[in-house]
Design a protein around this motif. Sequence first.
Motif, PDB file in Angstrom:
ATOM      1  N   CYS A 145      -7.036  94.675  10.277  1.00 10.48           N
ATOM      2  CA  CYS A 145      -7.509  93.671   9.320  1.00 10.48           C
ATOM      3  C   CYS A 145      -8.429  92.706  10.068  1.00 10.48           C
ATOM      4  O   CYS A 145      -8.064  92.196  11.126  1.00 10.48           O
ATOM      5  N   THR A 146      -9.628  92.451   9.512  1.00  7.22           N
ATOM      6  CA  THR A 146     -10.615  91.561  10.136  1.00  7.22           C
ATOM      7  C   THR A 146     -10.997  90.468   9.152  1.00  7.22           C
ATOM      8  O   THR A 146     -11.306  90.753   7.998  1.00  7.22           O
ATOM      9  N   ALA A 147     -10.960  89.202   9.614  1.00  9.65           N
ATOM     10  CA  ALA A 147     -11.379  88.045   8.799  1.00  9.65           C
ATOM     11  C   ALA A 147     -12.587  87.417   9.479  1.00  9.65           C
ATOM     12  O   ALA A 147     -12.583  87.178  10.680  1.00  9.65           O
ATOM     13  N   ARG A 148     -13.622  87.117   8.688  1.00  7.66           N
ATOM     14  CA  ARG A 148     -14.884  86.656   9.271  1.00  7.66           C
ATOM     15  C   ARG A 148     -15.512  85.583   8.386  1.00  7.66           C
ATOM     16  O   ARG A 148     -15.562  85.713   7.166  1.00  7.66           O
ATOM     17  N   ASN A 149     -15.965  84.474   8.998  1.00  8.31           N
ATOM     18  CA  ASN A 149     -16.843  83.515   8.323  1.00  8.31           C
ATOM     19  C   ASN A 149     -17.930  83.099   9.304  1.00  8.31           C
ATOM     20  O   ASN A 149     -18.042  83.673  10.403  1.00  8.31           O
TER      21      ASN A 149
ATOM     22  N   PRO B 241     -15.548  77.810   5.922  1.00 12.38           N
ATOM     23  CA  PRO B 241     -15.496  78.333   4.548  1.00 12.38           C
ATOM     24  C   PRO B 241     -14.632  79.592   4.445  1.00 12.38           C
ATOM     25  O   PRO B 241     -14.286  80.178   5.465  1.00 12.38           O
ATOM     26  N   LYS B 242     -14.306  79.964   3.206  1.00 13.25           N
ATOM     27  CA  LYS B 242     -13.419  81.086   2.976  1.00 13.25           C
ATOM     28  C   LYS B 242     -13.943  82.331   3.676  1.00 13.25           C
ATOM     29  O   LYS B 242     -15.117  82.662   3.588  1.00 13.25           O
TER      30      LYS B 242
ATOM     31  N   ALA C 226     -14.737  72.296   8.538  1.00 15.32           N
ATOM     32  CA  ALA C 226     -14.767  73.761   8.588  1.00 15.32           C
ATOM     33  C   ALA C 226     -14.105  74.207   9.879  1.00 15.32           C
ATOM     34  O   ALA C 226     -14.121  73.485  10.887  1.00 15.32           O
ATOM     35  N   TYR C 227     -13.469  75.380   9.833  1.00  9.34           N
ATOM     36  CA  TYR C 227     -12.901  75.956  11.041  1.00  9.34           C
ATOM     37  C   TYR C 227     -12.884  77.468  10.904  1.00  9.34           C
ATOM     38  O   TYR C 227     -12.902  78.018   9.797  1.00  9.34           O
ATOM     39  N   PRO C 228     -12.895  78.157  12.055  1.00 13.18           N
ATOM     40  CA  PRO C 228     -12.996  79.618  12.010  1.00 13.18           C
ATOM     41  C   PRO C 228     -11.745  80.231  11.386  1.00 13.18           C
ATOM     42  O   PRO C 228     -10.679  79.598  11.306  1.00 13.18           O
TER      43      PRO C 228
ATOM     44  N   ILE D 235     -15.811  69.144   2.548  1.00 16.18           N
ATOM     45  CA  ILE D 235     -15.384  70.500   2.897  1.00 16.18           C
ATOM     46  C   ILE D 235     -16.568  71.446   2.763  1.00 16.18           C
ATOM     47  O   ILE D 235     -17.358  71.344   1.821  1.00 16.18           O
ATOM     48  N   SER D 236     -16.710  72.355   3.719  1.00 11.35           N
ATOM     49  CA  SER D 236     -17.803  73.314   3.701  1.00 11.35           C
ATOM     50  C   SER D 236     -17.811  74.092   2.389  1.00 11.35           C
ATOM     51  O   SER D 236     -16.781  74.565   1.920  1.00 11.35           O
ATOM     52  N   GLY D 237     -19.007  74.206   1.794  1.00 15.57           N
ATOM     53  CA  GLY D 237     -19.167  74.940   0.544  1.00 15.57           C
ATOM     54  C   GLY D 237     -19.277  74.044  -0.666  1.00 15.57           C
ATOM     55  O   GLY D 237     -19.723  74.485  -1.728  1.00 15.57           O
ATOM     56  N   GLU D 238     -18.848  72.764  -0.542  1.00 21.90           N
ATOM     57  CA  GLU D 238     -18.948  71.837  -1.661  1.00 21.90           C
ATOM     58  C   GLU D 238     -20.319  71.173  -1.670  1.00 21.90           C
ATOM     59  O   GLU D 238     -21.090  71.268  -0.721  1.00 21.90           O
TER      60      GLU D 238
END
Length: 851
Positions: free
Chosen positions: A833-837, A784-785, A753-755, A674-677
């Motif tokens: 509301c905006t979510a971004r990775n 990632p988060k 990972a996914y958007p 998983i992305s980030g590990e």
Amino acid sequence: MIESRNDTRLSQVGVVGGGIRMNCSVRSSGNVSVKWMLPDGSKLEAPYRSSDNRITASPNGLTNLSKMQVASNGTLIIYHSQLSDNGYYKCVAGNQHGADSLATKVTLTRPSVVHADAPTPGRRFLILANGTLRITSATYTDRGVYKCISSNAAGADAASVHLMVAALPPVIQQLRRENITLSEGSIAYLNCSATGAPPPTISWTTPYGTQLWPSQFVSGTNTFVFPNGTLYIRHLGQVDAGKYECTATNTVGISLRALSLTVIQSVASARARITSSSAQKTEVIYGGRLQLDCVASGDPEPRVIWRTPSKKLVDAHYSSRSRRYVVFDNGTLFLNEVGMREQGNYTCYAENQIGKDEMKVHVKVVSDVPVIRNKTYEVVRVMYGESASLKCSVKGEVNPHILWISPTNRAITSASDKYLIHNDGTLFIHNVQRFDGGNYTCLARNSAGQDKKVYRLEILVSPPAINGLRGSTNSLKVSAMRDQRKLIHCEATGTPVPRVIWVLPENVVLPAPYYGAGMTVHRNGTLDIQSLKVTDAAFLTCIAQNEGGEAKLIIQLDVLDTIEKPRLRSPKMESLSLTVGRTLTLNCSVEGSPAPQVTWVLPGGTALMSGSRFTKFFHKTDGTLVISNPALSEAGNYRCLGRNAGGQVERTVVLSPGRKPEINNRYNSPVSIISGESLQLHCLSASDPVHLTWTLPSGVVLNRPQRAGRYTVLQNGTLSIQQASVYDRGSYTCRTANEYGSSLLTISVIIIAYPPRITSSPAATTYARRGVAVQLNCVVVGIPKAEVAWETPDRTRLIVSPQPRLFGNKYLHPQGSLIIQNPMPKDTGFYRCTARNVLGVDSRGAYLHVY
């Protein structure tokens, strides 16, 4: 079906004393009955007037029904409204096929009162001398009933005026979607005009996410928004193509217009054109570096060719075959160590299929004082008796004259066997002695000036070593038979060649060479005793001396009467593995009386006596054979022979070449993370590889235990990746190698990972009661988060953090929800509301009404 359902006004706001009108128009092919349910439970059926007897009484008692009217089209009218009329009104329409309903909420407030004796100049409310009430810049909140009261001693009178302020959502006059195609270099006018009450605010969003407002200047851009909402773009380029969004907003609603702008490339911009270059006249110092710039643009990309003063044409392809000139991909011409022949005119040509362009530069080479390259102070160390080479490389115009000064401060000439000055200024000193040490100065002179460089020459000597043994004093026990000849070796090495003497009992000194009746000292230092006697047993000392120091070998000579057959203290057979480059020591310990003579026989048949050297091999006096820096050719059988007068023994050591390293672990399927590990990729080998490398998906090679950013190669060969991201996916290759071969291990790594995606968000239009908290959800999933942020109507950006945060009356929950506590009408507006990775962006918007 009730057509009023399409009307977004599901609430009515008014003031006490005014009138309220609620529509309930019905579309149906048959007879329809319309009824209104009042807040107190009463029912009114259309049509209805106060004298109508078709009223169903409310259990709570119907009041003020005389001021209500239900028209034939279903419209409910309330005259002279009071606070008691607040509440929900429900219209129910039905026929033989079914029923439909629509609810409307009525909210009444008391009107503002302006007194004639309290004028408010400078504000929106102003009472003139004749009693007129003037309201400037009326807003939606100014609606309601205004009452004028006039009184004097005789009495009073009053008049009421009901003011209605129209509020309309924005409506953009142009098409909602439009495609526009313009030529490169032209000017674009993107229209966006809107109507509404109150007048809407216009804003533009560019393809890169930049927001522009009317009359706003943004430095570094070619865009401007006129007060009427038109977006102006000058000198259109390919970077200006994309989607532009116009947004019209007021307190009632929002309207959008999207334009897709396509920019067509013009022939003028496609033609090869030199856009940046060096000055037309350039000066460069003799021996320096020449750099001429020639940046060209066009489509297709133009080819850049330089013409030098010698009429030679050079380009990037020519540079790969010539070391004189270099033409980089950006068109820059580079030359190192400029001479007078580089002076002249240079022409840069840029050409493609559409057209060509050229540019000329005149280069002047300026002569300078001579400069000695790398003129820092240097120390040169040379072994005694060898030759020294001191370089003095000079650049300058006119060519400088070179002069060398010796440590005795005298000029050096080539008219001797000791010194030689080469044409390039290099000084050679032959057969250096101790007195040749000191500072040597190189002077370079021409008409413009001079430069100098100083060398310090140090003469190195190596102290003596006896039989390959270094150290001030060594000892050796030697046995021999009575009446036999005995050779005791004392081979001295060092720089300069040491002088050898033997010191016998009673301080008898024998120099090398020495020739006596019963004893001889050979030139190589060997002591030769012709016929031993028992009385010859004693301590003998061999001394070697030179300018580097002194070495001693003390010999304890024993003269024996009996013979003891030699015997081995090591196994007769032994097998060892040969590692290239790693020094090997082969043991061979032999006992006997007299002391056996040990000889090593190499695989090629060469015999080495004790204390002898041969290329990589050294037979030490204790019987061991040392092999320095062995190669594969040194593999084979090594025989150790020990013999004396009593007989001979033999020991064999077999050296076998090693094997290439084998990687033990395998990865039969791709490695997922998983992305980030963090991730560890193992590359384990049973043998110790001489060389281990990791090749990353990007092509970067890590060839030793090291750390490079997030990548670390551990001592055991494991590759550790910290905080893996999508950019780390791909194939990783581990290669282990030694002198016998190599092994490969390839590992495929998949990064999960996914958007970001918003899975829960508020409705596009959300209603909140004044003073009652409202929650706007924003639940996000993504790896990632994702970073979550809210944008409020006043353009404030609130970023969600691991801890709850409070901004005024707005509470931001760590899970992404925005809670508005005690909402007021000023909180009305558009929330996003905006979510971004790193993989993408998702957003949701809602318009909040606070009533």
